[in-house]
Design an enzyme around this catalytic site. Structure first.
Site, PDB file in Angstrom:
ATOM      1  N   SER A 437      38.106  10.526  -5.984  1.00 43.94           N
ATOM      2  CA  SER A 437      37.465   9.447  -5.227  1.00 43.94           C
ATOM      3  C   SER A 437      36.929   9.934  -3.889  1.00 43.94           C
ATOM      4  O   SER A 437      36.157   9.217  -3.258  1.00 43.94           O
ATOM      5  CB  SER A 437      38.417   8.272  -5.028  1.00 43.94           C
ATOM      6  OG  SER A 437      39.726   8.685  -4.864  1.00 43.94           O
ATOM      7  N   HIS A 458      33.820   8.190 -11.852  1.00 42.84           N
ATOM      8  CA  HIS A 458      34.759   7.579 -10.911  1.00 42.84           C
ATOM      9  C   HIS A 458      35.106   6.158 -11.350  1.00 42.84           C
ATOM     10  O   HIS A 458      34.257   5.269 -11.312  1.00 42.84           O
ATOM     11  CB  HIS A 458      34.109   7.577  -9.517  1.00 42.84           C
ATOM     12  CG  HIS A 458      34.963   6.984  -8.448  1.00 42.84           C
ATOM     13  ND1 HIS A 458      34.458   6.282  -7.381  1.00 42.84           N
ATOM     14  CD2 HIS A 458      36.300   6.963  -8.278  1.00 42.84           C
ATOM     15  CE1 HIS A 458      35.440   5.871  -6.609  1.00 42.84           C
ATOM     16  NE2 HIS A 458      36.574   6.275  -7.143  1.00 42.84           N
ATOM     17  N   GLU A 470      31.433   4.536 -11.580  1.00 43.95           N
ATOM     18  CA  GLU A 470      30.423   5.207 -10.761  1.00 43.95           C
ATOM     19  C   GLU A 470      30.282   6.641 -11.291  1.00 43.95           C
ATOM     20  O   GLU A 470      31.268   7.388 -11.315  1.00 43.95           O
ATOM     21  CB  GLU A 470      30.944   5.203  -9.316  1.00 43.95           C
ATOM     22  CG  GLU A 470      29.947   5.550  -8.263  1.00 43.95           C
ATOM     23  CD  GLU A 470      30.551   5.321  -6.855  1.00 43.95           C
ATOM     24  OE1 GLU A 470      31.784   5.290  -6.696  1.00 43.95           O
ATOM     25  OE2 GLU A 470      29.750   5.192  -5.909  1.00 43.95           O
ATOM     26  N   ASN A 508      32.906   3.454  -2.249  1.00 39.00           N
ATOM     27  CA  ASN A 508      33.872   3.649  -1.166  1.00 39.00           C
ATOM     28  C   ASN A 508      33.183   3.816   0.184  1.00 39.00           C
ATOM     29  O   ASN A 508      33.712   3.432   1.223  1.00 39.00           O
ATOM     30  CB  ASN A 508      34.766   4.858  -1.454  1.00 39.00           C
ATOM     31  CG  ASN A 508      35.790   4.534  -2.534  1.00 39.00           C
ATOM     32  OD1 ASN A 508      36.057   3.367  -2.791  1.00 39.00           O
ATOM     33  ND2 ASN A 508      36.332   5.547  -3.174  1.00 39.00           N
TER      34      ASN A 508
HETATM   35  P1  NAD Z   1      48.734   9.861  -9.656  1.00 37.40           P
HETATM   36  O1  NAD Z   1      49.495  10.621  -8.651  1.00 37.40           O
HETATM   37  O2  NAD Z   1      49.235   8.545 -10.116  1.00 37.40           O
HETATM   38  O3  NAD Z   1      48.571  10.755 -10.972  1.00 37.40           O
HETATM   39  C1  NAD Z   1      48.247  12.109 -10.958  1.00 37.40           C
HETATM   40  C2  NAD Z   1      48.866  12.724 -12.202  1.00 37.40           C
HETATM   41  O4  NAD Z   1      48.365  14.036 -12.346  1.00 37.40           O
HETATM   42  C3  NAD Z   1      50.389  12.814 -12.148  1.00 37.40           C
HETATM   43  O5  NAD Z   1      50.936  12.251 -13.324  1.00 37.40           O
HETATM   44  C4  NAD Z   1      50.644  14.316 -12.085  1.00 37.40           C
HETATM   45  O6  NAD Z   1      51.854  14.718 -12.725  1.00 37.40           O
HETATM   46  C5  NAD Z   1      49.428  14.844 -12.803  1.00 37.40           C
HETATM   47  N1  NAD Z   1      49.142  16.245 -12.475  1.00 37.40           N
HETATM   48  C6  NAD Z   1      49.155  16.822 -11.274  1.00 37.40           C
HETATM   49  N2  NAD Z   1      48.829  18.124 -11.386  1.00 37.40           N
HETATM   50  C7  NAD Z   1      48.595  18.354 -12.704  1.00 37.40           C
HETATM   51  C8  NAD Z   1      48.228  19.494 -13.436  1.00 37.40           C
HETATM   52  N3  NAD Z   1      48.040  20.673 -12.856  1.00 37.40           N
HETATM   53  N4  NAD Z   1      48.063  19.366 -14.780  1.00 37.40           N
HETATM   54  C9  NAD Z   1      48.267  18.188 -15.388  1.00 37.40           C
HETATM   55  N5  NAD Z   1      48.624  17.070 -14.728  1.00 37.40           N
HETATM   56  C10 NAD Z   1      48.790  17.151 -13.393  1.00 37.40           C
HETATM   57  O7  NAD Z   1      47.261   9.751  -9.100  1.00 37.40           O
HETATM   58  P2  NAD Z   1      46.113   8.699  -9.457  1.00 37.40           P
HETATM   59  O8  NAD Z   1      46.168   7.573  -8.520  1.00 37.40           O
HETATM   60  O9  NAD Z   1      46.126   8.461 -10.913  1.00 37.40           O
HETATM   61  O10 NAD Z   1      44.812   9.524  -9.066  1.00 37.40           O
HETATM   62  C11 NAD Z   1      44.335  10.584  -9.848  1.00 37.40           C
HETATM   63  C12 NAD Z   1      42.927  10.918  -9.428  1.00 37.40           C
HETATM   64  O11 NAD Z   1      42.101   9.768  -9.523  1.00 37.40           O
HETATM   65  C13 NAD Z   1      42.775  11.423  -8.003  1.00 37.40           C
HETATM   66  O12 NAD Z   1      41.759  12.388  -7.964  1.00 37.40           O
HETATM   67  C14 NAD Z   1      42.348  10.174  -7.254  1.00 37.40           C
HETATM   68  O13 NAD Z   1      41.617  10.451  -6.087  1.00 37.40           O
HETATM   69  C15 NAD Z   1      41.466   9.518  -8.273  1.00 37.40           C
HETATM   70  N6  NAD Z   1      41.290   8.080  -8.110  1.00 37.40           N
HETATM   71  C16 NAD Z   1      42.316   7.294  -7.759  1.00 37.40           C
HETATM   72  C17 NAD Z   1      42.121   5.928  -7.630  1.00 37.40           C
HETATM   73  C18 NAD Z   1      43.260   5.025  -7.266  1.00 37.40           C
HETATM   74  O14 NAD Z   1      43.011   3.850  -6.960  1.00 37.40           O
HETATM   75  N7  NAD Z   1      44.487   5.479  -7.332  1.00 37.40           N
HETATM   76  C19 NAD Z   1      40.853   5.376  -7.854  1.00 37.40           C
HETATM   77  C20 NAD Z   1      39.816   6.216  -8.237  1.00 37.40           C
HETATM   78  C21 NAD Z   1      40.049   7.561  -8.351  1.00 37.40           C
END
Ligand code: NAD
Length: 728
Positions: A437, A458, A470, A508
């Protein structure tokens, strides 16, 4: 062109069949309305005809009114709209009265509607004017009046008839929420009369047997009383007071169509039916002439659909996804796996540990468990979808994947490692997408051997609820990757926008200034209640302070820190009061909803109980509070000026995407049609003048963008200048 044809059979039944040439769904055109009128007039006058069945040659009955009809009426001004609507009323009333003697109310010909499938908008208003409605037993069919969702309300008698049929409470969910249901539920609710295997045959049988009493509508019979009571009846009085409070509670008075609908219902309930139709037509005209309805129809109906159908899809062969790899089974990855499996896509869901991957899949399981409890799914259906998700740590299962979406931690190093690990096993032509994001796509693409196949997809949280996706093109992203992302978004039935790579992309980028402006006002001493309520009165679904609580205060602190590190000296100095306030809340452990403490207080169950009283200890309180319009303009301009800058900089290439994306992505005042539509409603000269005033009083973040200044000088509007074409 023949849109309605009539055949008369040996039993004396005239079958009028709707079949709009060249279209998969019927919509009512002016020509169609004239042909239907002529057919009904002919059948009523023909002594050999005993009754009439109106049906469709297509799988569905009709999707609604041809929007060109509305546009055509609008060009002729309010009178044109009113006259056009009244002529539809006359036609439908002719069907309803069916040639009966106006005094004895006898001698009319029975007219039934036979719906093979979906009947929406005028597609239901026409049947509602008939004497009995039969629908095929088609669980995929939708029956309803969705007009309110695009800023209008049923104006061809649907409002007046449904309220008289079901009462105000019974009709309210269909009229006010635009709810649509399948035929069986529609029958149960009283929207239609019968579900039949062969609706035309059932309708024919019925018209041949129907008596004078069968075809007299309750509201045309003597002594009719509205179900639940009209406004002067004690029960009706309570209903109207309740309905009024409910609508205003939900809309905060910000949606002209909801107000007009209520007025049409209330005023119409106190007068005879034909006068009520006239009142409905007046309020409908009022809503059509309000710029909000045109803007809403344009963004939420026409342009949303155009984007979903691939208006900005590059020319590339079909890129439908067969096997998707989702890396990272956290909050986002779990949601992405769920919606993809629902669309029939095979999903490999990978995390570092098997437990983490299983937890991601368990999210889908609990989603379906809830659905089964609510009767929305069955264990068999749920199992069929769940079996498409393989939760694993084994990258080799990606060897035949054609799309990867990475949703691991927001960390350049972790993402680079994952990119390399994936590229080592996937086929050469596999497209790799990141759900980041905040991190620039072009930077993340550096870890890839195939930058032209690297793209941003996204999602917004919660993935299964949010309709917008997006798509972000990095500097080197190629057309096939864009087509792949668009085809995938189409498969999962969401709405895409395609933007270029820049800090915070589009959504965003616009939301953050909205949140900051809200927090900044609180830091200045503006009452927090004034800030959030001013936003709700604009039609924003959540005020900025509540939204900060929802997205979390630690995230706000983290984003501010990262932005400061990236921008260095260019970081805006006027963000300091906002950052200080966030840090002060953070230091007190007030992280927002997730810690049950933020700008708001919460009870143990996580329910908001009101603004946090301690906030006044962290911020001053202005003796003289600002005018609500000034607060609203600060909140609106903070967002829309970012949208204009995104357009100027080429991050946005199409204003349609800017408008649709804003409404679906962060709930930007839907009544306005989106940021560009809002500026068009304001008019560029006034908008530019207001920027100058706000900039002078509150700082350079409100400086008028050159593009808006130029448009003000030339008297241009965004839709006039950029129309339906790309801005580039
Ligand atoms: P999260 O922390 O809930 O999940 C991340 C997951 O990735 C975890 O389960 C972790 O164990 C796993 N992980 C980490 N390193 C890894 C690896 N090397 N191999 C495999 N798995 C691995 O995070 P999230 O909120 O789901 O966000 C994930 C992505 O999505 C980020 O880039 C974030 O910026 C983006 N994002 C988040 C949101 C939101 O509202 N949370 C919205 C849009 C985009």
């Amino acid at each position: 062109m023949t849109e309605f044809t009539m055949t008369k059979d040996a039993d004396g039944v005239a079958i009028i069949t709707w079949d709009l040439p060249g279209k998969s769904m019927n919509v009512l055109t002016l020509t169609g309305a004239e042909q239907l009128d002529a057919a009904v007039t002919d059948a009523l006058a023909d002594e050999a005809v005993k009754g009439i069945v109106i049906t469709s040659a297509k799988d569905s009955f009709a999707a609604g009114m041809d929007l060109n009809v509305l546009a055509g009426m609008k060009e002729q001004g309010a009178e044109g709209v009113f006259d056009g609507v009244m002529s539809l009323h006359h036609m439908l009333r002719k069907i309803e009265r069916a040639g009966m003697d106006p005094k004895t109310l006898k001698g009319g010909k029975p007219i039934a509607a036979a719906l093979p499938g979906t009947a929406m908008g005028i597609g239901l208003e026409l049947p509602l004017a008939c004497h009995r409605i039969f629908a095929a037993d088609n669980p995929k069919a939708r029956i309803g009046l969705p007009e309110i969702m695009v800023g209008i309300f049923p104006g061809s008698g649907g409002t007046t008839r449904l309220v008289r049929k079901l009462g105000v409470m019974g009709a309210s969910q269909y009229l006010l929420q635009g709810k649509s249901v399948d035929p069986k539920a529609a029958q149960k609710a009283g929207l239609i009369d019968e579900v039949a295997a062969d609706p035309v045959a059932a309708a024919k049988d019925w018209v041949l047997k129907a008596t004078d009493a069968d075809i007299l509508k309750p509201w045309d019979a003597k002594g009719y009383k509205m179900p639940g009571g009209a406004p002067y009846h004690p029960a009706g009085f309570q209903t109207f007071v309740g309905a009024n409070a409910m609508v205003n509670g939900q809309t905060w008075g910000a949606f002209p169509a909801a107000k007009a609908l209520l007025s049409a219902v209330y005023e119409g309930a106190m007068v005879p039916f034909d006068t009520a139709l006239k009142i409905e037509a007046r309020w409908f005209t009022n809503v059509i002439m309000n710029p909000s309805s045109g803007a809403m129809i344009r963004s939420l109906f026409l342009n949303k659909e155009a984007l979903e159908k691939g208006a900005n899809r590059p020319d590339a062969p079909d890129q439908k996804v067969k096997k998707l790899g989702v890396i990272g089974a956290g909050m986002m990855g779990a949601g992405i796996a769920l919606v993809s499996a629902q669309a029939g896509i095979e999903v490999v869901l990978i995390d570092q540990k098997q437990e983490a991957a299983d937890k991601g899949k368990a999210y889908a399981e609990s989603y379906f468990d809830k659905g089964i409890k609510r009767g929305k799914s069955t264990p068999e259906k749920a199992q069929a979808i769940l079996s498409k998700i393989t939760a694993t740590t084994d990258y080799s299962l990606l060897s035949d994947a054609d799309l990867i979406i990475e949703a691991v931690f927001e960390d350049v190093g972790v993402k680079a490692e994952v990119t390399k690990a994936v590229e080592a096993v996937v086929p050469e032509d596999c497209i790799f997408a990141t759900n980041t994001s905040t991190l620039p796509i072009s930077d993340l693409a550096k870890a890839s051997k195939r930058a032209e196949q690297f793209i941003g997809i996204h999602f917004f949280s919660p993935v299964e609820k949010m309709a917008l996706v997006e798509i972000i093109k990095g500097r080197e992203t190629g057309n096939r990757a864009v087509a792949k992302a668009l085809d995938y978004v189409r498969q999962i039935r969401k709405t895409p926008i395609v933007v270029n790579d820049a800090r915070f992309f589009y959504a965003n980028r616009c939301i953050i200034p909205y949140l900051n402006e809200g927090a900044r006002m609180v830091a200045e001493g503006v009452s927090p209640a004034l800030v959030d309520n001013a936003a709700r009165l604009l039609g924003m679904p959540v005020g900025p302070l509540q939204l900060i609580d929802e997205t979390s205060i630690d995230l706000a602190v983290k984003i501010a820190k990262a932005t400061k590190a990236a921008l260095g000296d260019k970081y805006p100095a006027d963000n300091k009061p906002v950052d200080d306030l966030m840090v002060a809340l953070y230091d007190q452990g007030r992280l927002g909803r997730k810690s049950n403490a933020g700008f708001y207080s919460y009870d143990e169950k996580g329910k908001r109980t009101g603004l946090w009283e301690g906030l006044s200890g962290l911020t001053p309180t202005l003796d003289e509070q600002p005018d609500v319009t000034e607060v609203q303009h600060r909140l609106m301009f903070a967002q829309v000026l970012e949208a204009v800058r995104a357009l100027e900089e080429g991050v946005l290439e199409d204003i349609r995407e800017g408008d649709v994306g804003a409404i679906l992505g962060w709930g930007f005042a839907p009544w306005s049609g989106g940021p560009f539509s809002w500026l068009d409603i304001l008019g560029a000269p006034y908008a530019a003048e207001r920027c100058d005033q706000l900039a002078q009083k509150f700082g350079p973040r409100f400086n008028c963008p050159d593009l808006l200044r130029e448009m003000a000088a030339k008297g241009q509007s965004f839709y006039g200048r950029f129309g339906d074409q790309k801005a580039a």
